[in-house]
Design a protein around this motif. Structure first.
Motif, mmCIF file in Angstrom:
data_model
loop_
_atom_site.group_PDB
_atom_site.id
_atom_site.type_symbol
_atom_site.label_atom_id
_atom_site.label_comp_id
_atom_site.label_asym_id
_atom_site.label_seq_id
_atom_site.Cartn_x
_atom_site.Cartn_y
_atom_site.Cartn_z
ATOM 1 N N MET A 1 -42.101 -33.236 -6.705
ATOM 2 C CA MET A 1 -41.252 -32.809 -5.593
ATOM 3 C C MET A 1 -40.312 -33.927 -5.156
ATOM 4 N N ALA A 2 -40.825 -35.160 -5.154
ATOM 5 C CA ALA A 2 -40.030 -36.301 -4.688
ATOM 6 C C ALA A 2 -38.828 -36.574 -5.584
ATOM 7 N N ASN A 3 -38.905 -36.137 -6.830
ATOM 8 C CA ASN A 3 -37.815 -36.380 -7.781
ATOM 9 C C ASN A 3 -36.993 -35.127 -8.075
ATOM 10 N N ALA A 4 -37.225 -34.060 -7.317
ATOM 11 C CA ALA A 4 -36.526 -32.799 -7.541
ATOM 12 C C ALA A 4 -35.205 -32.741 -6.784
ATOM 13 N N LYS A 5 -34.367 -31.810 -7.196
ATOM 14 C CA LYS A 5 -33.118 -31.552 -6.479
ATOM 15 C C LYS A 5 -33.411 -30.816 -5.171
ATOM 16 N N ALA A 6 -34.355 -29.856 -5.257
ATOM 17 C CA ALA A 6 -34.710 -29.057 -4.075
ATOM 18 C C ALA A 6 -36.042 -28.370 -4.310
ATOM 19 N N LEU A 7 -36.687 -27.998 -3.202
ATOM 20 C CA LEU A 7 -37.919 -27.227 -3.259
ATOM 21 C C LEU A 7 -37.587 -25.747 -3.087
ATOM 22 N N VAL A 8 -38.384 -24.879 -3.724
ATOM 23 C CA VAL A 8 -38.197 -23.440 -3.554
ATOM 24 C C VAL A 8 -39.530 -22.813 -3.172
ATOM 25 N N CYS A 9 -39.468 -21.824 -2.304
ATOM 26 C CA CYS A 9 -40.688 -21.185 -1.804
ATOM 27 C C CYS A 9 -40.475 -19.673 -1.740
ATOM 28 N N PRO A 10 -40.731 -18.962 -2.846
ATOM 29 C CA PRO A 10 -40.552 -17.500 -2.870
ATOM 30 C C PRO A 10 -41.798 -16.796 -2.355
ATOM 31 N N LEU A 11 -41.680 -16.032 -1.300
ATOM 32 C CA LEU A 11 -42.832 -15.391 -0.675
ATOM 33 C C LEU A 11 -42.801 -13.876 -0.889
ATOM 34 N N GLN B 1 -42.722 -10.422 0.216
ATOM 35 C CA GLN B 1 -42.260 -9.902 1.505
ATOM 36 C C GLN B 1 -43.210 -8.896 2.134
ATOM 37 N N ASN B 2 -44.126 -8.350 1.365
ATOM 38 C CA ASN B 2 -45.098 -7.414 1.939
ATOM 39 C C ASN B 2 -46.322 -8.135 2.493
ATOM 40 N N ARG B 3 -46.303 -9.478 2.468
ATOM 41 C CA ARG B 3 -47.439 -10.248 2.987
ATOM 42 C C ARG B 3 -46.996 -11.298 4.009
ATOM 43 N N LEU B 4 -45.957 -10.989 4.732
ATOM 44 C CA LEU B 4 -45.433 -11.933 5.725
ATOM 45 C C LEU B 4 -46.014 -11.625 7.099
ATOM 46 N N ASN B 5 -47.341 -11.684 7.202
ATOM 47 C CA ASN B 5 -48.005 -11.399 8.475
ATOM 48 C C ASN B 5 -48.644 -12.645 9.074
ATOM 49 N N TYR B 6 -48.267 -13.813 8.566
ATOM 50 C CA TYR B 6 -48.697 -15.099 9.113
ATOM 51 C C TYR B 6 -47.727 -16.152 8.588
ATOM 52 N N CYS B 7 -47.962 -17.427 8.892
ATOM 53 C CA CYS B 7 -46.956 -18.455 8.591
ATOM 54 C C CYS B 7 -47.107 -19.014 7.173
ATOM 55 N N VAL B 8 -47.312 -18.132 6.192
ATOM 56 C CA VAL B 8 -47.370 -18.542 4.789
ATOM 57 C C VAL B 8 -46.075 -19.277 4.422
ATOM 58 N N GLY B 9 -46.201 -20.365 3.680
ATOM 59 C CA GLY B 9 -45.036 -21.175 3.312
ATOM 60 C C GLY B 9 -44.857 -22.410 4.163
ATOM 61 N N LEU B 10 -45.658 -22.549 5.218
ATOM 62 C CA LEU B 10 -45.483 -23.673 6.141
ATOM 63 C C LEU B 10 -45.788 -25.019 5.483
ATOM 64 N N SER B 11 -46.724 -25.048 4.569
ATOM 65 C CA SER B 11 -47.038 -26.309 3.882
ATOM 66 C C SER B 11 -45.851 -26.797 3.058
ATOM 67 N N THR B 12 -45.129 -25.863 2.434
ATOM 68 C CA THR B 12 -43.940 -26.248 1.671
ATOM 69 C C THR B 12 -42.836 -26.733 2.602
ATOM 70 N N ILE B 13 -42.723 -26.137 3.776
ATOM 71 C CA ILE B 13 -41.765 -26.617 4.772
ATOM 72 C C ILE B 13 -42.104 -28.059 5.149
ATOM 73 N N ALA B 14 -43.391 -28.328 5.349
ATOM 74 C CA ALA B 14 -43.821 -29.693 5.689
ATOM 75 C C ALA B 14 -43.490 -30.671 4.551
ATOM 76 N N ASP B 15 -43.661 -30.234 3.314
ATOM 77 C CA ASP B 15 -43.302 -31.092 2.171
ATOM 78 C C ASP B 15 -41.807 -31.398 2.171
ATOM 79 N N ALA B 16 -40.994 -30.372 2.418
ATOM 80 C CA ALA B 16 -39.541 -30.562 2.434
ATOM 81 C C ALA B 16 -39.120 -31.494 3.568
ATOM 82 N N ILE C 1 -36.171 -20.867 0.911
ATOM 83 C CA ILE C 1 -37.416 -20.198 1.283
ATOM 84 C C ILE C 1 -37.147 -18.772 1.755
ATOM 85 N N THR C 2 -38.037 -17.866 1.393
ATOM 86 C CA THR C 2 -37.957 -16.485 1.851
ATOM 87 C C THR C 2 -38.104 -16.434 3.380
#
Length: 321
Positions: free
Chosen positions: A229-239, A241-256, A265-266
């Motif tokens: 991740m540290a050597n990437a151009k960007a992070l991507v987080c495809p979620l 959409q039928n399972r967006l009933n909590y804060c899934v993806g937050l760990s990737t946000i923290a990494d970014a 990110i979705t």
């Protein structure tokens, strides 16, 4: 204070070895740094596990970083009826279930002295559902351990990277990068939380710009992942959409945030708009394609961090003294 942490002591061991950030322990490391004595114990599904731990130690406070009601049923029940006096605080990651089981959730959650949330939306739903009073709830702003990320050497590569495993929409991601032909690395586990990713390599075998790395489902692989991740151009987080009933993806946000990397990110309504406004938030395939060619660069101003999060937790922890 002597604080009983009931969670994942192995993660703490990896943190001590410099392999994982402190935010995976939800403030317990910062409690220790503040001078509290943290007793690191493992969560278990055994009904008597918590009770045995309480009798084993002379403690002042119980901290549960991921409040799974099933694993702490007896503890919360005994606390609720007054047979356990020690204060209990913890993080609730999901909105309590509705239906008949909501009566049980409402009874047991009121045993908490204070409840922290990863998402303000989850907190609002919990309060509105009558599970907890507003005075017992707060969303301290869980974020990256900047002490950890500041030690990582970073560079700007030419590839995008996905490192998540929870409810990821890899089919959409593959379609997007097959069309754009931009370099993509997917690092994920073989399976997680009911999602099976065993066929990912086969799906991408004939797509030269997509590399798939399947790892064990363990925090032990994070040093390899964070280096990529540290050597990437960007992070991507495809979620999904039928399972967006909590804060899934937050760990990737923290990494970014921690690595100061752009993120695609979705859209997830459980992520606060202010937190993701400097990222590339997308809702469909065409927006994904556009985002891979027009990246918004994340600004570190007013960024979240575990250090700031713990400052917001401190007032409630110190109140338990």
């Amino acid at each position: 204070m002597r604080i009983l942490y009931i969670g994942t002591p192995h993660t703490y061991q990896l943190y001590k070895e410099g392999k994982n950030p402190s935010h995976w322990l939800y403030g317990a490391v910062e409690m220790e740094k503040e001078g509290h004595q943290v007793i690191w114990e493992k969560e278990a599904s055994s009904l008597l596990n918590d009770i045995k731990l309480i009798h084993k130690y002379n403690l002042d406070l119980i901290f549960i970083p991921n409040l799974n009601i099933k694993n702490h049923l007896l503890l919360l029940c005994l606390k609720r009826i007054g047979l356990i006096k020690k204060p209990i605080i913890g993080y609730l990651h999901h909105t309590p279930k509705s239906g008949k089981v909501s009566i049980l959730y409402s009874f047991l959650l009121k045993a908490l002295n204070h409840c922290f949330f990863l998402s303000a939306k989850t907190m609002e739903e919990t309060i509105q559902g009558g599970y907890l009073s507003k005075e017992k709830c707060s969303e301290p702003g869980w974020g990256p351990d900047m002490d950890f990320y500041n030690k990582i050497q970073k560079s700007d590569g030419d590839y995008f990277i996905s490192t998540g495993k929870e409810n990821r929409d890899f089919d959409l991601l593959i379609e997007v990068f097959k069309e754009t032909k931009a370099p993509l690395k997917i690092i994920t586990a073989q399976s997680h939380g009911g999602n099976d990713y065993t066929d990912l390599k086969k799906k991408c075998a004939l797509i030269p710009n997509i590399e798939v790395i399947i790892t064990e489902n363990s925090g032990d692989v994070y040093p390899m992942m964070v280096k990529e991740m540290a050597n990437a151009k960007a992070l991507v987080c495809p979620l999904q959409q039928n399972r967006l009933n909590y804060c899934v993806g937050l760990s990737t946000i923290a990494d970014a945030e921690g690595l100061n990397k752009p993120l695609i990110i979705t859209h997830n309504p459980y992520h606060p708009n202010k937190r993701v406004e400097n990222f590339n938030v997308v809702t469909n395939k065409q927006e994904w394609i556009h985002a891979t060619t027009t990246l918004i660069i994340y600004s570190k101003e007013d960024s979240y961090s575990m250090q700031k999060c713990y400052q917001n937790m401190q007032v409630y922890i110190n109140y338990m003294k």
